[in-house]
Design a protein around this motif. Structure first.
Motif, short mmCIF file in Angstrom:
data_model
loop_
_atom_site.label_atom_id
_atom_site.label_comp_id
_atom_site.label_asym_id
_atom_site.label_seq_id
_atom_site.Cartn_x
_atom_site.Cartn_y
_atom_site.Cartn_z
N ARG A 181 2.37 -13.85 24.13
CA ARG A 181 2.85 -15.45 23.09
C ARG A 181 4.55 -15.58 23.70
O ARG A 181 5.49 -14.74 23.53
CB ARG A 181 2.75 -14.60 21.91
N ASP A 182 5.13 -16.75 23.15
CA ASP A 182 6.04 -17.61 23.88
C ASP A 182 6.61 -16.55 24.87
O ASP A 182 8.10 -16.70 24.45
CB ASP A 182 6.46 -16.87 22.50
N GLY A 224 -2.48 -10.46 23.32
CA GLY A 224 -1.30 -11.28 22.27
C GLY A 224 0.23 -10.86 22.63
O GLY A 224 1.47 -11.86 22.38
#
Length: 307
Positions: free
Chosen positions: A138-139, A135
Motif C-alpha cells: 500500500r502507498d 497489503g
C-alpha cells in the motif's frame, strides 16, 4: 508447504492464538505454545561456515527480519505509521553510521539509480505479487528506504516486508562472515532502538515476532547456493532434507544443477543452531553428491538421523 496468512501486529499472535498456534505447529514441525524460544547471536559458537568446498558452493546469504514495538506490521501499517517508522530508522541509522559507515536511501532515489539497485540485489523498485496480495505494498513506494553499508557487505530494507530486514550477501562460500556481519549490526541496532524507546517485538514463547508465521522465532533465513548434479534427483532427497531440517529450491542456473539450500524452520532453535544445521547439512549434501557421482556409488550409509 508455505504459509498463507500474515499478522497485522504482534498482538495478533495473542488475540488469535488458537489460529496462529496451529499454523506454527504445522509449519514448524510441532513447535508448541508451551515452548520457550531462545536466542544466540554469538557467531563464534558457529563451527565451520568458512570451509565449504568452493567448487560446489557459489554464494551465500543471511537475512534477519525485525519488527518494532508500538507499530502495526507492514500488512496493516498505515501511511502515518510507516512515515514514523522511517523517521525512527533515520535516527537509528544516523547513529549506527558513526560506527558502521553507510547511507540511507529512499526507494525513489534508489529506483532512479539503477547501479545501486544491483548492489541491493533485490527488485525493491517493484513490489512482488505476494506483497500486493497481503497489503504490504500500500502507498508504494512512500516511506520505504534502504540502508547500504559503505563496503556494501550489508543491506537493510526498511518498511518493505517487515519493519527491518538485514541482508548480507556474499559471492563466495563464507557464510560465517555473512552471519558475523548481520550479528554485529543487529546487536548495535537493537541497542539503538531500545534507547529510542521502541525495542524489537519479542515474546517468550514466540521469540522475535514477524508478520509471517513462517519467519517467527529468530526471523532468520540463511541460504547457500550449491552445485549439486546428482543428489537433487535422488529418490531419498526429501527424507534427507527433512532429517537435516533444510529445504531446497532450484535456481534455474547451470542447467538446473545449482540449488539454493536454506533452513526449513525459524523457531524452536537459536540462530547459531539454525546456521549449524545449514553448514553441516550442506557439507553432507556435497559428500553425498560426490559419492553418487562415482561408479556404483550409494549413499545409504550417509543418510543422517533426524536433527
Amino acid at each position: 508447504m508455505s504459509v498463507g496468512c500474515v499478522a497485522g501486529d504482534g498482538q495478533s499472535y495473542i488475540v488469535f492464538c488458537d489460529f496462529f498456534d496451529r499454523v506454527l505447529e504445522l509449519y514448524h514441525k510441532g513447535y508448541r505454545r508451551a515452548s520457550t524460544q531462545r536466542s544466540d547471536f554469538n557467531y563464534d559458537n558457529l563451527k565451520g561456515g568458512d570451509d565449504f568446498d568452493s567448487q560446489y558452493v557459489t554464494s551465500c546469504e543471511v537475512c534477519v527480519g525485525r519488527n518494532v514495538e508500538d507499530f502495526s506490521f507492514p500488512p496493516h501499517c498505515s501511511r502515518g505509521e510507516r512515515r514514523q517508522l522511517l523517521s525512527l530508522a533515520d535516527k537509528a541509522f544516523r547513529q549506527l553510521s558513526e560506527e558502521i559507515p553507510g547511507t540511507l536511501v529512499s526507494l525513489q532515489q534508489l529506483a532512479a539509480d539503477r547501479a545501486q539497485l544491483g548492489c541491493v540485489g533485490l527488485p525493491v523498485d517493484t513490489p512482488s505479487a505476494a506483497m500486493l496480495r497481503t497489503g504490504v505494498a500500500r502507498d508504494w513506494p512512500d516511506a520505504r528506504a534502504v540502508w547500504i553499508s559503505k563496503d556494501e557487505s550489508l543491506v537493510v530494507l526498511i518498511n518493505i516486508e517487515e519493519h527491518l530486514q538485514l541482508i548480507s550477501t556474499r559471492k563466495d562460500d563464507n557464510i560465517k562472515k555473512a552471519f558475523e556481519c548481520v550479528c554485529t549490526t543487529l546487536r548495535k541496532l537493537e541497542e539503538l532502538y531500545k534507547r529510542l524507546r521502541h525495542p524489537f517485538v519479542w515474546k517468550d514463547h514466540l521469540g522475535y515476532v514477524l508478520s509471517s508465521p513462517a519467519e517467527v522465532g529468530t526471523g532468520l533465513r540463511a541460504s547457500v547456493r550449491v552445485a549439486l548434479k546428482h543428489i537433487q534427483h535422488h529418490w531419498q532427497l526429501g527424507n534427507i532434507l527433512d532429517r537435516l531440517r533444510l529445504r531446497l529450491a532450484h535456481t534455474g542456473c547451470a542447467a538446473g544443477s545449482v540449488c539454493e539450500v536454506f533452513n526449513a524452520q525459524t523457531i524452536g532453535f537459536t540462530e547459531v543452531e539454525l546456521l549449524q544445521f545449514l553448514v553441516d547439512g550442506v557439507k553432507l549434501l556435497i559428500v553425498m553428491d560426490k559419492t553418487l557421482g562415482q561408479p556404483d556409488g550409494t549413499i545409504d550409509h550417509l543418510i543422517p538421523a533426524h536433527k
